[in-house]
Design a protein around this motif. Structure first.
Motif, short mmCIF file in Angstrom:
data_model
loop_
_atom_site.label_atom_id
_atom_site.label_comp_id
_atom_site.label_asym_id
_atom_site.label_seq_id
_atom_site.Cartn_x
_atom_site.Cartn_y
_atom_site.Cartn_z
N ILE A 225 4.30 78.60 -11.19
CA ILE A 225 3.53 78.94 -9.99
C ILE A 225 2.11 79.30 -10.41
O ILE A 225 1.90 80.11 -11.31
N SER A 226 1.13 78.69 -9.75
CA SER A 226 -0.28 78.96 -10.01
C SER A 226 -0.96 79.31 -8.69
O SER A 226 -0.61 78.78 -7.64
N TYR A 227 -1.95 80.18 -8.79
CA TYR A 227 -2.68 80.67 -7.61
C TYR A 227 -4.15 80.28 -7.72
O TYR A 227 -4.73 80.27 -8.80
N HIS A 228 -4.73 79.96 -6.56
CA HIS A 228 -6.15 79.60 -6.49
C HIS A 228 -6.78 80.37 -5.34
O HIS A 228 -6.38 80.20 -4.18
N GLY A 229 -7.74 81.23 -5.65
CA GLY A 229 -8.43 81.99 -4.62
C GLY A 229 -9.58 81.20 -4.03
O GLY A 229 -10.39 80.62 -4.75
N SER A 230 -9.65 81.16 -2.69
CA SER A 230 -10.67 80.36 -2.03
C SER A 230 -10.99 80.95 -0.66
O SER A 230 -10.35 81.89 -0.21
N ASN A 231 -11.96 80.33 0.01
CA ASN A 231 -12.28 80.71 1.38
C ASN A 231 -11.73 79.68 2.37
O ASN A 231 -12.05 79.71 3.55
N ILE A 232 -10.91 78.75 1.85
CA ILE A 232 -10.27 77.74 2.71
C ILE A 232 -8.83 77.53 2.25
O ILE A 232 -8.48 77.80 1.10
N LYS B 174 -4.36 72.26 1.02
CA LYS B 174 -3.02 71.67 1.06
C LYS B 174 -2.80 70.71 -0.10
O LYS B 174 -1.70 70.54 -0.58
N GLU B 175 -3.89 70.07 -0.53
CA GLU B 175 -3.82 69.08 -1.59
C GLU B 175 -5.09 69.17 -2.42
O GLU B 175 -6.19 69.27 -1.87
N GLY C 230 -13.69 71.51 -12.88
CA GLY C 230 -12.24 71.65 -12.88
C GLY C 230 -11.76 72.42 -11.67
O GLY C 230 -12.54 73.00 -10.91
N PHE C 231 -10.48 72.44 -11.50
CA PHE C 231 -9.83 73.19 -10.42
C PHE C 231 -9.15 74.38 -11.08
O PHE C 231 -8.17 74.23 -11.79
N TYR C 232 -9.72 75.55 -10.91
CA TYR C 232 -9.29 76.74 -11.63
C TYR C 232 -8.15 77.46 -10.92
O TYR C 232 -8.24 77.75 -9.73
N ASN D 223 -4.19 80.24 -2.35
CA ASN D 223 -3.43 79.00 -2.30
C ASN D 223 -2.42 79.01 -3.44
O ASN D 223 -2.74 79.40 -4.56
N ILE D 224 -1.20 78.61 -3.15
CA ILE D 224 -0.12 78.66 -4.13
C ILE D 224 0.33 77.24 -4.43
O ILE D 224 0.61 76.46 -3.53
N PHE D 225 0.39 76.93 -5.72
CA PHE D 225 0.80 75.61 -6.17
C PHE D 225 1.93 75.75 -7.18
O PHE D 225 1.91 76.64 -8.02
N GLU D 226 2.90 74.85 -7.09
CA GLU D 226 3.95 74.80 -8.09
C GLU D 226 3.65 73.59 -8.97
O GLU D 226 3.65 72.45 -8.51
#
Length: 69
Positions: free
Chosen positions: A2-9, A12-13, A28-30, A56-59
């Motif tokens: 599981i990875s997390y990405h902090g954003s203001n939006i 989904k992809e 890159g996408f951090y 945002n949560i990504f597996e």
């Protein structure tokens, strides 16, 4: 993993064409494995660029980039 990405939006992809060139470690996408770190980044980005902070949560598949030997 599981990875997390902090954003203001909400993301989904991941769209690699939207990445900024001049980030701290290059284009890159951090992501982070630490949710609290992503929460702080989401608040920071929302404050700077306006919007709502989102985590945002990504597996991610840990084996996707390993070479087969």
């Amino acid at each position: 993993m599981i990875s997390y990405h902090g954003s203001n939006i909400l993301i989904k992809e991941i769209d690699l064409s939207k990445l900024r060139l001049y980030k701290d470690f290059g284009q890159g996408f951090y992501c982070t494995e630490i949710r609290e770190q992503a929460e702080l980044m989401a608040k920071r980005v929302a404050r700077i660029y306006r919007g709502t902070p989102y985590v945002n949560i990504f597996e991610l598949d840990e084996n996707i980039n390993k070479l087969n030997h």
